[in-house]
Design an enzyme around this catalytic site. Structure first.
Site, PDB file in Angstrom:
ATOM      1  N   ASP A  76       0.730  -1.119   0.113  1.00 59.44           N
ATOM      2  CA  ASP A  76      -0.113  -0.265   0.001  1.00 59.44           C
ATOM      3  C   ASP A  76       0.926   1.275   0.125  1.00 59.44           C
ATOM      4  OD1 ASP A  76      -2.370   1.788   0.714  1.00 59.44           O
ATOM      5  OD2 ASP A  76      -3.100  -0.258   1.130  1.00 59.44           O
ATOM      6  N   HIS A  80      -3.991   6.384   3.109  1.00 56.28           N
ATOM      7  CA  HIS A  80      -4.711   4.978   2.591  1.00 56.28           C
ATOM      8  C   HIS A  80      -3.817   3.907   3.475  1.00 56.28           C
ATOM      9  CE1 HIS A  80      -5.701   1.488  -0.039  1.00 56.28           C
ATOM     10  NE2 HIS A  80      -6.739   2.027   0.072  1.00 56.28           N
ATOM     11  N   SER A 106     -11.492  -1.141  -0.911  1.00 55.37           N
ATOM     12  CA  SER A 106     -10.297  -1.266   0.082  1.00 55.37           C
ATOM     13  C   SER A 106     -10.267  -1.466   1.339  1.00 55.37           C
ATOM     14  CB  SER A 106      -9.306   0.265   0.003  1.00 55.37           C
ATOM     15  OG  SER A 106      -8.509   0.130  -1.428  1.00 55.37           O
TER      16      SER A 106
END
Length: 437
Positions: free
Chosen positions: A178, A210, A371
């Site tokens: 990520d 994120h 996600s």
């Protein structure tokens, strides 16, 4: 072991020539395999020897860097060969690594000013020294901004509160590919988080939104409760943040595949990829390497809407593809749909951690996307493995699918897969726990 070696040989020697592993039936819970979908040819898939890209062609029309190409060389290729290849085409070698297990040598090469990848690829493929060449495809984190809902509903919805207190994912190593993770965030146990930066090679990668959010969903232990807070998290930064507010991040073929290779080198049992991109030969081969070595690969199904094409690596064979639902078990309106969807999990307006505005500060926000749902499925996989480390990736997938709460059309459907995960039911359905009960 012998079967594993035979399967590996099938990937390296045969799949590019039209071979494939057996397709599962969609009327029964999938035994660890998701269907491969067709696409347009990639340049270089007719090369001799190992045979070029694994598992069939890719889509060269997908978004990719205009001035970069990826060249993959056979195991043991001398440095002089790759250097001569680059020099003869006036390319500059930017980065390189060796793909774990298969030992393929992967190079990221820059095209000189005035050139472009579309004209360079035919020349590079015709050279013959590389096993294959391809564009450096683009990848994105799969999230979206959203308004908040009250409380942290996700854990309640999947019945995490009914799990035993000891079910915390201890002893299981999870790799998160990520953007950067804020290791010192108050909702993360920093002693359980290892940072690796493939983008800038920094000892302490920048904290990004994120990656931090997904890390807290998997292994949060503070104000945000993760499903597997005792798991060992390897946070591999393969993405660069484009928008700190939403967490939108970007990466490419080279860095995503390198992230998978790094996870394998560090013996991760689970790989979380809350990301999406095209049917990419290099990432496909790295993912197949992970699947065939028994690693559980969990990926986001995509946020491009019900009419969008499949997203990879979620749609790849052997990957657990996860879609997102809200606090009332309704499907996220932006979710991709298709036969490759395995299960659903909460992913709409999910509370998660994010870096604060000041260095070292901690903050929180609500996020939406497949996600986030992927993070919960990864956490559940860690709990199941911790309870019984002998479970295989096929076992884990079967347990999740057969214990899921059916939503939508009966049994498996292209919206919800087999349904929304139920952590308590999955834990009770595992062979060791079920026998004990």
């Amino acid at each position: 072991m012998r079967l594993g070696l035979l399967l590996m040989a099938a990937i390296v020697l045969g799949l590019s020539a039209g071979g494939s592993l057996a397709q599962p039936r969609t009327s029964d819970p999938t035994p660890g395999m998701a269907p491969r979908l067709p696409s347009t040819p990639v340049i270089g898939d007719e090369l001799p020897g190992l045979g070029g890209p694994p598992g069939g062609p890719s889509n060269d029309n997908a978004p990719h860097a205009p001035d970069l190409l990826v060249a993959v060389f056979r195991p043991g290729t001398p440095d002089a060969t790759s250097s001569a290849f680059a020099e003869s085409l006036n390319l500059t070698i930017e980065r390189q690594y060796e793909l774990s297990g298969l030992r393929l040598r992967v190079f990221l090469m820059r095209i000189p000013a005035g050139g472009n990848v579309d004209t360079m690829l035919p020349r590079a493929a015709a050279d013959g020294r590389a096993l294959w060449v391809q564009p450096d495809f683009s990848y994105q984190s799969l999230d979206d901004s959203s308004g908040a809902v009250s409380k942290q509903y996700a854990l309640t919805r999947i019945r995490a509160e009914s799990l035993p207190l000891a079910a915390r994912g201890q002893g299981i190593t999870v790799a998160l590919i990520d953007s950067g993770v804020a290791r010192t965030h108050e909702s993360l146990n920093h002693d359980k988080v290892t940072l690796i930066d493939l983008v800038d090679a920094k000892e302490t990668p920048p904290p990004e939104t994120h990656g931090t959010a997904i890390a807290s969903i998997i292994a949060g232990s503070g104000k945000v409760k993760g499903l597997a807070p005792a798991a060992n998290l390897i946070a591999i930064r393969a993405f660069t943040e484009a928008d700190p507010k939403t967490g939108a991040s970007t990466s490419d073929s080279f860095h995503v595949s390198q992230g998978i290779s790094s996870a394998l080198d560090r013996k991760a049992r689970i790989i979380n990829m809350s990301i999406g991109g095209p049917n990419d030969p290099l990432v496909r081969m790295a993912t197949e390497q992970a699947v065939l070595t028994g690693v559980i690969v969990i990926a986001a199904a995509g946020n491009a809407g019900p009419d969008a094409p499949p997203v990879y690596p979620a749609a790849q064979r052997g990957v657990i593809a996860v879609t997102a639902t809200d606090d009332k078990d309704r499907l996220f309106s932006g979710a991709n749909q298709g036969d490759y969807i395995a299960v659903a999990a909460p992913g709409v307006a999910v509370l998660a951690a994010k870096p604060g505005r000041e260095p070292g500060a901690s903050a929180y926000d609500y996020f939406t996307g497949t996600s986030m749902a992927t993070g919960y499925v990864t956490g559940l996989a860690a709990i199941l493995l911790s309870a019984d480390p002998k479970l295989t990736s096929v076992d884990i997938r079967r347990i999740m699918e057969t214990s899921a709460t059916d939503l939508g059309a009966p049994k498996k459907d292209p919206k919800f897969g087999w349904g929304r995960i139920d952590a308590a039911a999955a834990f009770s359905a595992s062979p060791t726990v079920g026998a004990a009960n």
